[in-house]
Motif scaffolding. Sequence first.
Motif, PDB file in Angstrom:
ATOM      1  N   TYR A 102      52.072 -44.760 -27.528  1.00 48.70           N
ATOM      2  CA  TYR A 102      51.094 -43.841 -28.341  1.00 48.70           C
ATOM      3  C   TYR A 102      50.559 -44.314 -29.763  1.00 48.70           C
ATOM      4  O   TYR A 102      50.084 -43.810 -30.555  1.00 48.70           O
ATOM      5  N   ALA A 103      50.413 -45.618 -29.575  1.00 46.69           N
ATOM      6  CA  ALA A 103      49.760 -46.236 -30.764  1.00 46.69           C
ATOM      7  C   ALA A 103      48.647 -45.865 -31.176  1.00 46.69           C
ATOM      8  O   ALA A 103      48.269 -45.587 -32.258  1.00 46.69           O
ATOM      9  N   GLY A 104      47.537 -45.641 -29.920  1.00 45.80           N
ATOM     10  CA  GLY A 104      46.235 -45.216 -30.434  1.00 45.80           C
ATOM     11  C   GLY A 104      46.453 -43.852 -30.859  1.00 45.80           C
ATOM     12  O   GLY A 104      45.322 -43.370 -31.907  1.00 45.80           O
ATOM     13  N   HIS A 132      43.852 -38.338 -41.366  1.00 44.95           N
ATOM     14  CA  HIS A 132      44.553 -37.865 -42.410  1.00 44.95           C
ATOM     15  C   HIS A 132      45.044 -38.746 -43.529  1.00 44.95           C
ATOM     16  O   HIS A 132      45.748 -38.138 -44.381  1.00 44.95           O
ATOM     17  N   GLY A 133      44.679 -39.738 -43.515  1.00 45.98           N
ATOM     18  CA  GLY A 133      45.099 -40.730 -44.719  1.00 45.98           C
ATOM     19  C   GLY A 133      46.554 -41.054 -44.735  1.00 45.98           C
ATOM     20  O   GLY A 133      47.190 -41.019 -45.820  1.00 45.98           O
ATOM     21  N   VAL A 134      47.411 -41.277 -43.374  1.00 41.04           N
ATOM     22  CA  VAL A 134      48.584 -41.536 -43.264  1.00 41.04           C
ATOM     23  C   VAL A 134      48.707 -42.773 -42.592  1.00 41.04           C
ATOM     24  O   VAL A 134      48.248 -42.956 -41.529  1.00 41.04           O
ATOM     25  N   SER A 135      49.841 -43.430 -42.969  1.00 42.10           N
ATOM     26  CA  SER A 135      49.947 -44.779 -42.274  1.00 42.10           C
ATOM     27  C   SER A 135      50.547 -44.638 -41.003  1.00 42.10           C
ATOM     28  O   SER A 135      51.087 -43.986 -40.396  1.00 42.10           O
ATOM     29  N   ALA A 178      54.458 -43.634 -36.343  1.00 48.01           N
ATOM     30  CA  ALA A 178      55.121 -44.220 -35.396  1.00 48.01           C
ATOM     31  C   ALA A 178      56.693 -44.058 -35.797  1.00 48.01           C
ATOM     32  O   ALA A 178      57.462 -44.043 -34.725  1.00 48.01           O
ATOM     33  N   ALA A 179      57.069 -44.545 -36.663  1.00 52.75           N
ATOM     34  CA  ALA A 179      58.595 -44.600 -37.217  1.00 52.75           C
ATOM     35  C   ALA A 179      59.342 -43.256 -37.316  1.00 52.75           C
ATOM     36  O   ALA A 179      60.177 -42.996 -36.868  1.00 52.75           O
ATOM     37  N   VAL A 180      58.451 -42.231 -37.672  1.00 53.36           N
ATOM     38  CA  VAL A 180      58.942 -40.798 -37.411  1.00 53.36           C
ATOM     39  C   VAL A 180      59.170 -40.396 -36.026  1.00 53.36           C
ATOM     40  O   VAL A 180      60.095 -39.759 -35.622  1.00 53.36           O
ATOM     41  N   ALA A 215      63.249 -47.851 -39.469  1.00 57.89           N
ATOM     42  CA  ALA A 215      62.178 -48.117 -38.290  1.00 57.89           C
ATOM     43  C   ALA A 215      60.746 -48.570 -38.846  1.00 57.89           C
ATOM     44  O   ALA A 215      60.204 -49.392 -38.153  1.00 57.89           O
ATOM     45  N   LEU A 216      60.618 -47.949 -40.106  1.00 61.18           N
ATOM     46  CA  LEU A 216      59.089 -48.272 -40.570  1.00 61.18           C
ATOM     47  C   LEU A 216      59.013 -49.809 -40.981  1.00 61.18           C
ATOM     48  O   LEU A 216      58.226 -50.397 -40.826  1.00 61.18           O
ATOM     49  N   ALA A 217      60.224 -50.335 -41.640  1.00 60.82           N
ATOM     50  CA  ALA A 217      60.252 -51.755 -42.042  1.00 60.82           C
ATOM     51  C   ALA A 217      60.377 -52.622 -40.917  1.00 60.82           C
ATOM     52  O   ALA A 217      59.678 -53.699 -40.856  1.00 60.82           O
ATOM     53  N   ALA A 218      60.978 -52.142 -39.732  1.00 60.17           N
ATOM     54  CA  ALA A 218      60.948 -52.922 -38.445  1.00 60.17           C
ATOM     55  C   ALA A 218      59.614 -53.159 -37.856  1.00 60.17           C
ATOM     56  O   ALA A 218      58.992 -53.999 -37.176  1.00 60.17           O
TER      57      ALA A 218
END
Length: 327
Positions: free
Chosen positions: A204-206, A215-218, A223-225, A321-324
Amino acid sequence: MTMLGVSGVLSRISELQDRLGLNPAPAAVTAGGTSGARFASALASATGAGRGAGTVGGPDGDDVLAAAKKYLGTPYVFGGTDPGKGMDCSALVQRIYRDLGVELPRNSWQQARAGRPVAGLADARPGDILAFNSPVDHVAIYLGDNRMIAAPKPGDHVKIQMVYEKPSQIRRVLDTVPTAAVQDMAALRPAGLRTGNGLGGVPYAGLFEQAGARHGVSPKLLAAVAKIESGYNPRAVSKAGAQGLMQLMPATARGLGVHDAFDPAQAVNGAAKLLAKHLREFKSVPLALAAYNAGGGAVHKYDGIPPFSETQAYVPKVQKALAALGG
């Protein structure tokens, strides 16, 4: 002796493939406008010649796994072929390959004759078809590390399992698909699985990229959430009743304009909207994550991450997960 033209030979090849259960993608052998290279590729597939470790430009094991994982949680329904209602084991395998432009037969025993044989599980690669019993009555997709993804039985759902017994057949389809049968893989992958922005290989990367930009979110934070919330399972339901890929509670989903939390596009967009609000409010990623898990009111009440064991564990899990992902 009757001489067959190109059209006649291709027709004969198609007939032989049907008898042998090889069934390559329909686009691989069309008579009209067939080039010499395409004809040679189709002939090689039908006769077993030219089969190497992989086909340049075609789908690979990673593509199969990405296509397969989006069906996790789909109910098992005997004879079912509709992902929205439920599928049986062979319908799942057929659907996964169809998403990549490769057409397989419908029945498990036919799929156990597709492609070419693999000697044993030690030689199996991700994406291979595992068939069980004799006569064959069950099939699955090999994931590697002695794991497979399958629709196991009535009352169950599509899930990842250990390979619990020795397969009676292992078949490799990918390196028997002529290159001409497969177009640009970026176009063939489901929209939710297209990658970019450093999210290569993430399901679901796209959707994460689109909602993040909106929305101005990374996208990596989204993806980590999703990874921690549901393991990228769009059908997940928690004990508390949170639903879908981003585990939104029904009341929260309604407030975000999400009518179906099981729809990945709606879920990701709603989660991005919610995270953007928390980030603006708390100006801190850890506090925004705590608010996503426990609610903004709890973060205000405790003036920081609430002392709830779930939230205390949740925030560092998402950060890891975000760091990974390089975020």
